[in-house]
Each structure stands twice: as C-alpha cells, then as structure tokens.
Design a protein around this motif. Structure first.
Motif, short mmCIF file in Angstrom:
data_model
loop_
_atom_site.label_atom_id
_atom_site.label_comp_id
_atom_site.label_asym_id
_atom_site.label_seq_id
_atom_site.Cartn_x
_atom_site.Cartn_y
_atom_site.Cartn_z
N ASN A 89 0.80 -1.23 0.00
CA ASN A 89 0.00 0.00 0.00
C ASN A 89 0.83 1.27 0.00
OD1 ASN A 89 -2.24 -1.61 0.00
ND2 ASN A 89 -2.63 -1.41 2.19
N PHE A 91 1.98 4.70 -1.82
CA PHE A 91 1.24 5.57 -2.72
C PHE A 91 2.01 5.66 -4.04
CE2 PHE A 91 0.37 7.43 1.63
CZ PHE A 91 -0.73 6.62 1.84
N PRO A 92 1.42 5.15 -5.14
CA PRO A 92 2.19 4.96 -6.38
C PRO A 92 2.65 6.27 -7.04
CG PRO A 92 -0.15 4.55 -6.76
CD PRO A 92 0.02 4.72 -5.28
N ASN A 99 6.46 9.45 0.04
CA ASN A 99 5.62 8.50 0.76
C ASN A 99 5.89 8.59 2.26
OD1 ASN A 99 3.82 6.13 -0.30
ND2 ASN A 99 5.25 6.58 -1.96
N ILE B 116 -9.51 3.19 -6.97
CA ILE B 116 -8.38 3.19 -6.04
C ILE B 116 -8.56 2.07 -5.02
CG2 ILE B 116 -7.10 4.55 -4.33
CD1 ILE B 116 -6.91 5.54 -7.27
N GLN B 120 -5.10 1.55 -0.07
CA GLN B 120 -4.52 2.89 -0.07
C GLN B 120 -5.18 3.75 1.01
OE1 GLN B 120 -2.24 4.41 -2.73
NE2 GLN B 120 -1.72 2.26 -2.58
N ALA B 123 -4.01 2.54 4.42
CA ALA B 123 -2.66 3.01 4.71
C ALA B 123 -2.70 4.47 5.16
CB ALA B 123 -1.77 2.86 3.49
N ALA B 124 -3.47 5.29 4.43
CA ALA B 124 -3.57 6.70 4.79
C ALA B 124 -4.17 6.86 6.17
CB ALA B 124 -4.43 7.44 3.76
N THR B 134 -6.57 12.63 2.89
CA THR B 134 -6.55 11.36 2.16
C THR B 134 -7.09 11.56 0.75
OG1 THR B 134 -6.89 10.18 4.22
CG2 THR B 134 -7.33 8.96 2.19
N VAL B 138 -3.91 11.34 -1.50
CA VAL B 138 -3.72 9.91 -1.76
C VAL B 138 -4.65 9.39 -2.85
CG1 VAL B 138 -3.91 7.60 -0.70
CG2 VAL B 138 -2.87 9.49 0.58
N VAL B 139 -5.91 9.81 -2.79
CA VAL B 139 -6.90 9.24 -3.71
C VAL B 139 -6.93 9.98 -5.06
CG1 VAL B 139 -9.36 8.81 -4.07
CG2 VAL B 139 -8.32 8.37 -1.84
#
Lengths: 242, 224
Positions: A89, A91-92, A99, B116, B120, B123-124, B134, B138-139
């Motif tokens: 997990n 973040f790509p 990250n 997504i 993810q 994790a956030a 987030t 992140v998203v």
C-alpha cells in the motif's frame, strides 16, 4: 503496565461470530506472533487494535488510549500504532521519500527539512537510503515492503502491527524484510505480527498466540509453544505449515 | 462539376473568423477549468457516504447526461428570463457548457476514485491522515491519472459542442461561419475552413492535455 490491552473482544460480521472473546496483554518491547489458519480471526484481531475494524463488544486500550471506531480517535492512535500491510500500500504517485514524509508533514506538522531528515533516517534503517527519489513501481516487492515499514517508522510508533507482510513476496525476498523486523525487535520495538513465518516466530518472537475459531486457543513463550503444542489443533497446524 | 472554389473570397472575413476562434478558445479553456474543478467536487460528493448532497449531485448528473445539450442551452438562455434570471448569450452559453462538462466529468472522475484500492485508504488512515488529506493527497492524484484519457476526450467533446452556441448568437467560430455564408453563399469554402480549424483546435487541445499530464504525473515518466 501493558502497552496493548485487549479485554473480552467480540466481533461479528452479520451473524458470523469471528472473534469470540479475546483477552490479551502485550507489554512494551514484546514481539508477538499471531498464528492460525485463515479465517481464524488473526487479521481481524490485528485490525481491531488500531481501529481499522470496529469490534462489537469488549474493549481495546493502546498506550492508554481507548480504541474506538471514530476518525478523530484513530488519527490520535496513529501516533502510537503503525501498520504494515500484506500488499505494501505505498502511494504509487509519490516517490519513496514523499511516501515517508507525507504523514510527518501533514499529521505531525513537521517542516519539510525535518521530515526529510526523518525519511533519511528510517530509510537508512531499512537499508534503502539510496532509493529516496525512486517511485514504488521501480522497486522490488521486498524493497517496497521495507519502504512501507520505513513509512510507518517515520511516525515514531510505539507498536508496529504487521499483517502477513511477507505473504505477497517472492520467497527470495522474504529474508530481507524479516531481517528488518529482526533489527527492529533488537532495538526494542513492540511488534505484533500476523504471520506464517514459523521460523521467525520461534527465533525472533517472544510469544506465540495460536488462534482457532475466533479464540486464543493456545499461547505462551514462542519456543515452548511451537516445540510442545498442548492441543491437537495446534500440532495439526504446525505439521501443516512446517 | 464546373464549380470554381473561391477560398480567396473569405479573406475579407479573416478578422471575423479570428474573433470566432478566440471566443471558442476562451470558452473551451474556461469550461475545461471550471468543469473539471466542479466535476472533482461532484465526484468527491458522489464517492463519499450516501447523503442528501451525494443524491442531489446524482440527480444533477443524470439530468444533464440524459437531455440534449441544445435544450439545456435554450432552457438557460430563453427559459430562465421568465423567472427573472437574465443572462447575455455569452454568459448563458458558458454556463451551459460548464454545467454540461461538470456532469460528465463528475461521473468520469468518480470512476477513477472508485478504482483506487481500499488498501490505499487504510494506509492513509493508519498514518493518521484526515479524510480531506486522504482525498486530495492519496486518492485524487492516481484517480485522475487513471481517467485522464477519458477526461481529455470529454473536454474536447464539450469544446466542439460549443458550435451549438451559435444558435443563441454567441459569436464563436460557427457563428462566424454562418454569418459569412449568409453574406456570400460560399458554404463549401466557409465550412471547409472552419472544419479544419476545429480539427486543429481539437488536436491542439489534446497536445495541451498531454503537456499538463507530463508535469502532473512525474511518476509515469520514471517508469518508462
């Protein structure tokens, strides 16, 4: 005084009773391996410790904070509890450094320069200092998982939860991740792992908890429990995985 | 066929065509920016928990996606004055375009958000990020990355759709063509020229989107 205290925790998914009254006390610096078949409730229990999953009854206290399923409380908890996942997990769209710095900057409100120092420190700890500007897609699975560990460490947690963190890795990459955990254990980090790595559980772990049908079926010092299982269920399980 | 093409006859109107191009370009840029921004907000509302807001956005999206653009335009320009909302042709046209693009981009961006992986978000969450953090950090970036080609196409479709604005006398490119054609009856030449111009605008816009993409998603550069 326990760091993690789990009191009579029950969890239902609809009518499915997955945790049937779990009691556990985990002290600071302990390395605890939770083992058991899939469906025995290991991951659910782990996810109840940091509020990713809401439990139905009972209570969980971590670092003197009650774990309740509430956004604000979970954010507070995140400063004490880190978590590493099976699927990394990362973040790509962010570099390894970004990250790691994301949470220190956004949550701990550190300036960029301080966050960067932390990123360099934790990356050095997992042996990936030179990858700070790489993107996750450029790394191997083992490297990605080490970055994920570093990202958790950057929040300076008191306990690190690891949910089958080597299960998605090619066999030759498992060792490098376990090595990082071993180093952390040696430094006194409290680790709670859901794992199928019996050798690691025995050699590095202090305590083994065998879960079966939503209960703590057997627990104790890792070497003793794994060498002399007291219940037929655990001996069957050990024979199956070793 | 003994017709002699008279493209030279269009030269006296080059100013008019240039102004038409400028209007179309401005409409396209403003619509793209506002439409995508509103679409992002709409998608955020749609992707979150079921609330009054998310349902209201859902109704809006379905209303716009299931009715003709020209009817939406006529409603805004000819219909709204009845209840006291008077807009100039340009304002009405721009509003119709923004409302239209926002609806489509809401659905497109929502699809990206829903693609997504849940991990993810977890994790956030375990890192302590708030819901807003987030979403924005992140998203949204990988979501936009995934649906970028679809969003590009939709923005170009809406730019080309601006031709309809000529029907309420917005002086964009098609309006200019209609005007010239009504003066010199050189339909073939005029529409040929603006067809090429629309084609060039669309290609230019696609290139522009590619350029933005290059700077917005540096991680994709590293991978290739």
């Amino acid at each position: 005084m326990s760091l993690v205290s789990i009191n009579n925790v029950h969890k239902y998914y609809g009518s499915n009773h997955v945790l049937k009254g779990i009691n556990l006390e985990i002290g600071a610096g302990e390395v605890v391996s939770i083992i058991g078949r899939s469906g025995s409730g290991k991951s659910t229990l782990l996810r109840c410790i940091n509020g990713l999953e809401a439990y139905s009854e009972g209570g969980v206290v971590v670092d003197q904070m009650e774990v309740v399923y509430d956004d604000r409380q979970i954010r507070k908890l995140s400063k004490s509890v880190g978590m590493v996942f099976q699927s990394f997990n990362l973040f790509p769209h962010l570099t390894v450094g970004q990250n790691i710095m994301l949470a220190p900057k956004l949550v701990r409100k550190l300036p960029e320069s301080e966050a960067k120092v932390i990123a360099q420190e934790v990356l050095a700890k997992v042996g990936l200092a030179e990858k700070i500007d790489s993107y996750p897609a450029e790394l191997s699975g083992g490297q990605q998982q080490r970055v994920a560990i570093a990202r958790s460490l950057a929040m300076n947690p008191k306990v690190l939860l690891c949910d089958e963190i080597t299960s998605a890795l090619d066999p030759e990459l498992v060792g490098e991740v376990l090595k990082v955990l071993e180093d952390l254990a040696a430094e006194g980090m409290t680790l709670i792992l859901v794992t199928h790595e019996m050798n690691f559980a025995r050699d590095v772990g202090d305590r083994v908890i065998f879960m079966h049908q939503g209960l703590v079926w057997e627990e104790g010092d890792s070497k003793t429990v794994l060498a002399n299982p007291q219940t037929p269920e655990l001996s069957k399980f050990i024979n199956a995985v070793l | 066929m003994d017709y002699t093409f008279q493209f030279g006859e269009l030269l006296p109107y080059s100013d008019l065509i240039a102004r038409g191009v400028l209007s179309t370009v401005i409409l396209a840029i403003v619509t793209t920016v506002l439409g995508c921004l509103l679409g992002t907000l709409g998608a955020a509302a749609r992707a979150g928990k079921q609330t009054f807001l998310s349902r209201a956005v859902g109704v809006y999206v379905e209303l716009i996606r299931n009715t003709p653009f020209i009817v939406q335009l006529f409603f805004i320009f000819f219909g709204l004055p009845t209840i006291g909302i008077k807009l100039t042709a340009g304002e009405a046209g721009l509003l119709a375009m923004v409302i239209n693009l926002a609806a489509y981009s809401t659905e497109i961006i929502r699809a990206g958000i829903e693609s997504i992986p849940k991990g993810q978000l977890e994790a956030a969450r375990t890192l302590g990020l708030s819901r807003t953090q987030t979403f924005t950090r992140v998203v949204l970036p990988p979501a936009l990355e995934k649906i970028y080609p679809a969003l590009t196409s939709q923005c170009i479709i809406v730019m080309l759709g601006s031709a309809v604005l000529s029907q309420i006398s917005v002086e964009e490119l098609t309006f200019a063509a209609n005007f010239i054609q009504s003066r010199n009856f050189l339909s073939f030449e005029v529409y040929m020229v603006i067809t090429v111009i629309y084609l060039l605008l669309a290609i230019l816009m696609r290139q522009g989107f590619k350029l933005i993409h290059y700077f917005m998603f540096p991680n994709l550069r590293a991978r290739s």
